[in-house]
Design a protein around this motif. Structure first.
Motif, short mmCIF file in Angstrom:
data_model
loop_
_atom_site.label_atom_id
_atom_site.label_comp_id
_atom_site.label_asym_id
_atom_site.label_seq_id
_atom_site.Cartn_x
_atom_site.Cartn_y
_atom_site.Cartn_z
N GLU A 179 0.87 -1.17 0.00
CA GLU A 179 0.00 0.00 0.00
C GLU A 179 0.91 1.22 0.00
N PRO A 180 1.50 1.55 -1.16
CA PRO A 180 2.47 2.65 -1.22
C PRO A 180 1.92 3.98 -0.71
N GLU A 181 0.63 4.24 -0.95
CA GLU A 181 0.05 5.51 -0.50
C GLU A 181 0.05 5.64 1.02
N ALA A 182 0.06 4.52 1.73
CA ALA A 182 0.09 4.55 3.20
C ALA A 182 1.49 4.24 3.73
N GLY A 183 2.44 3.97 2.83
CA GLY A 183 3.80 3.64 3.26
C GLY A 183 3.94 2.22 3.77
N HIS A 184 3.01 1.32 3.38
CA HIS A 184 3.05 -0.07 3.81
C HIS A 184 3.55 -0.96 2.68
N TYR A 185 4.55 -1.78 2.98
CA TYR A 185 5.10 -2.69 1.98
C TYR A 185 5.22 -4.08 2.59
N GLY A 186 4.86 -5.09 1.80
CA GLY A 186 4.92 -6.46 2.28
C GLY A 186 6.34 -6.94 2.50
N SER A 187 6.49 -7.91 3.38
CA SER A 187 7.79 -8.50 3.69
C SER A 187 7.60 -10.01 3.76
N ALA A 188 8.04 -10.72 2.72
CA ALA A 188 7.84 -12.17 2.67
C ALA A 188 8.45 -12.90 3.86
N LYS A 189 9.50 -12.37 4.42
CA LYS A 189 10.16 -13.02 5.56
C LYS A 189 9.40 -12.81 6.87
N TYR A 190 8.71 -11.68 7.01
CA TYR A 190 8.12 -11.34 8.30
C TYR A 190 6.60 -11.26 8.33
N ASP A 191 5.93 -11.23 7.19
CA ASP A 191 4.47 -11.12 7.17
C ASP A 191 3.82 -12.47 7.40
N GLY A 192 2.67 -12.46 8.06
CA GLY A 192 1.91 -13.69 8.23
C GLY A 192 0.98 -13.62 9.41
N VAL A 193 0.42 -14.77 9.73
CA VAL A 193 -0.52 -14.92 10.84
C VAL A 193 -0.07 -16.12 11.66
N GLN A 194 -0.20 -16.00 12.96
CA GLN A 194 0.19 -17.07 13.88
C GLN A 194 -0.93 -17.25 14.90
N VAL A 195 -1.32 -18.48 15.13
CA VAL A 195 -2.27 -18.79 16.20
C VAL A 195 -1.49 -19.55 17.26
N VAL A 196 -1.47 -19.02 18.47
CA VAL A 196 -0.83 -19.70 19.60
C VAL A 196 -1.95 -20.31 20.44
N PHE A 197 -1.94 -21.62 20.52
CA PHE A 197 -2.96 -22.34 21.28
C PHE A 197 -2.52 -22.45 22.73
N HIS A 198 -3.41 -22.01 23.61
CA HIS A 198 -3.15 -22.01 25.06
C HIS A 198 -1.97 -21.12 25.42
#
Length: 138
Positions: free
Chosen positions: A72-91
């Motif tokens: 999202e260049p207009e907001a200054g947001h750029y993806g990072s394949a190494k650091y982007d994602g979602v994590q679910v920690v159970f308990h």
């Protein structure tokens, strides 16, 4: 599938120890002294989540989905394949695993240094919000 000890282990001569048991053929008693383990396997989304949670019971674990958030260049947001994602920690309620908790926590990972505004926007996209303080991720 790759299995590693979640916390590095060394042998008597200072050598790195690797996990070598066949998880599918090993009973719980033989496996327990080796926990916690870090298991990396690529599986199609939706194919193992329910079985994973059922097998986990009251144990502690996480499922991580690495990806790349759109730029999202207009907001200054750029993806990072190494650091982007979602994590679910159970308990648990810490991305780096802390104490056992009754609940599960979802973490949105954005860039190496974090980006609260981006995390808030991504959470809002699914009708949710960011709760709590930022944490060190992957």
């Amino acid at each position: 599938m790759r299995l590693e000890y979640a916390e590095g282990r060394v042998g008597p001569a200072g050598e790195d120890l690797w996990f070598e048991l066949d998880v599918a053929a090993t009973d719980d008693g033989a496996l327990e002294p080796h926990l916690p383990l870090d298991v990396m396997v690529d599986v199609p989304r939706g194919s193992v989540e329910e079985r994973f949670v059922a097998a986990l019971g009251r144990g502690m674990a996480s499922i991580d989905w690495h990806g790349l958030w759109p730029d999202e260049p207009e907001a200054g947001h750029y993806g990072s394949a190494k650091y982007d994602g979602v994590q679910v920690v159970f308990h648990g309620d810490h991305a780096q695993w802390g104490r056992w908790a009754e609940h599960h926590t979802v973490f949105v990972h954005v860039t190496k240094f974090g980006d609260l505004a981006r995390a808030q926007k991504l959470a809002a996209h699914i009708g949710s919000e960011v709760l709590g303080e930022s944490q060190l991720g992957w």
